[in-house]
Design an enzyme around this catalytic site. Structure first.
Site, PDB file in Angstrom:
ATOM      1  N   LYS A   1      24.938  39.047   3.970  1.00 39.28           N
ATOM      2  CA  LYS A   1      23.968  39.434   2.943  1.00 39.28           C
ATOM      3  C   LYS A   1      23.953  40.950   2.756  1.00 39.28           C
ATOM      4  O   LYS A   1      23.874  41.448   1.632  1.00 39.28           O
ATOM      5  CB  LYS A   1      22.573  38.927   3.333  1.00 39.28           C
ATOM      6  CG  LYS A   1      22.433  37.415   3.265  1.00 39.28           C
ATOM      7  CD  LYS A   1      21.116  36.945   3.857  1.00 39.28           C
ATOM      8  CE  LYS A   1      21.031  35.420   3.805  1.00 39.28           C
ATOM      9  NZ  LYS A   1      19.862  34.869   4.498  1.00 39.28           N
TER      10      LYS A   1
ATOM     11  N   GLN B   1      15.106  35.441   8.668  1.00 41.45           N
ATOM     12  CA  GLN B   1      16.186  34.503   8.959  1.00 41.45           C
ATOM     13  C   GLN B   1      15.717  33.412   9.918  1.00 41.45           C
ATOM     14  O   GLN B   1      15.152  33.692  10.976  1.00 41.45           O
ATOM     15  CB  GLN B   1      17.385  35.254   9.562  1.00 41.45           C
ATOM     16  CG  GLN B   1      18.615  34.404   9.774  1.00 41.45           C
ATOM     17  CD  GLN B   1      19.213  33.888   8.474  1.00 41.45           C
ATOM     18  OE1 GLN B   1      19.219  34.568   7.466  1.00 41.45           O
ATOM     19  NE2 GLN B   1      19.714  32.680   8.491  1.00 41.45           N
TER      20      GLN B   1
ATOM     21  N   ASP C   1      13.354  34.017  -0.698  1.00 42.31           N
ATOM     22  CA  ASP C   1      13.877  32.749  -0.187  1.00 42.31           C
ATOM     23  C   ASP C   1      13.250  31.558  -0.908  1.00 42.31           C
ATOM     24  O   ASP C   1      13.780  30.449  -0.867  1.00 42.31           O
ATOM     25  CB  ASP C   1      13.601  32.613   1.320  1.00 42.31           C
ATOM     26  CG  ASP C   1      14.843  32.862   2.174  1.00 42.31           C
ATOM     27  OD1 ASP C   1      15.955  32.740   1.632  1.00 42.31           O
ATOM     28  OD2 ASP C   1      14.700  33.169   3.368  1.00 42.31           O
TER      29      ASP C   1
END
Length: 291
Positions: free
Chosen positions: A52, A96, A119
């Site tokens: 990312k 994460q 997200d």
């Protein structure tokens, strides 16, 4: 059979975003800034987060990687999230997953401000998605919609069978594809591990989305000719013939199912690369909204 190439499509999307970012810079505007929080040293998570960060560099985003120790307390992590929520320099951030067992993942998801939740996991954004309101769609379902759109796969009036009911992929896909939208207007059947007569159901499907997490679960005898197959799964299988000692397989027995498919995603190189591309697209959207 047409391969739905997520690797190439994600590269195209990144190029498109890079052009937008270059224009923003030329006009003296602030460029998007994505932050990623990672707790501990999980190898797969580190690889994913580093990818990312590299993607941000490629397209001209600013990025921040927040690495925290495995032993951080839940309270300390929530404090760090609050700092990111109130930091005007950061447009969007992700935490994460998975997190260490002593930390409540749901509490962490709830702590991320919906306006920075790129997200798309916060209940506010999930609720807006269900109501077909402007919001952040979580990256994997968003990526699947984009693949179907760019390859002109017809969904209107089609029967879609989703295998798997996770909050990240299966459930949102069933909602999105049933909605009145460009890639939507389908009749959707949501199936899972307790579904009886699953084969009878998948044989009726024009489109199958396999997101069960069981390697090569969907076989050729479970689909009809001309089907479109989206394979969300990815699992390492030991393979001594490979240099790395393993191979990656999806939830679909690709070799046999592809022979009956009109469109199909490969593993790797299908849905996976799209996830990062759509996370970047959500971050751009976050910056535009904040502006």
């Amino acid at each position: 059979m047409i391969l739905l190439d997520g690797k190439q499509t994600s590269s195209d999307i990144k190029d498109e975003i890079a052009i937008e970012v270059a224009n923003m810079k030329a006009q003296g505007q602030k460029v998007p800034h994505l932050a990623a929080v990672i707790v501990g040293n999980d190898g797969a998570s580190l690889t994913y987060v580093n990818a990312k960060v590299k993607a941000c560099e490629r397209i001209g985003f600013e990025s921040t990687l927040v690495r925290l120790s495995e032993g951080i307390t839940e309270e300390e992590l929530l404090t760090k999230i609050d700092e990111l929520n109130t930091n005007d320099e950061i447009d969007g951030f992700i935490v994460q997953l998975p997190l260490p067992k002593h930390i409540d993942e749901q509490k962490v998801i709830m702590a991320v401000h919906p306006d920075k939740d790129v997200d798309g996991f916060h209940p506010t954004n999930v609720g807006k998605m269900a109501l077909n309101l402007p919001t952040f769609i979580s990256a994997t379902p968003f990526g699947i919609l984009e693949l179907l759109d760019r390859y002109n796969v017809e969904t209107s009036g089609k029967h879609v069978v989703v295998i798997g009911r996770s909050h990240i992929v299966g459930s949102p896909m069933s909602i999105l594809l049933s909605q009145k939208r460009k890639v939507g207007n389908a009749t959707v059947t949501l199936t899972h591990s307790r579904t009886q007569n699953l084969k009878e159901i998948t044989l009726q499907a024009d489109i199958v989305i396999a997101a069960l997490g069981i390697p090569e679960f969907l076989t050729a005898d479970m689909v009809k000719e001309g089907v479109t197959v989206i394979d969300v799964g990815i699992t390492r299988i030991e393979d001594a013939s490979k240099k790395r000692g393993f191979r990656l397989v999806g939830d679909v027995a690709f070799e046999e199912v592809s022979k009956k498919s009109e469109f199909i995603t490969p593993v790797p190189g299908g849905v996976g690369p799209m996830t990062i591309a759509m996370l970047l697209k959500n971050t751009l959207l976050a910056r535009q909204r904040r502006a």
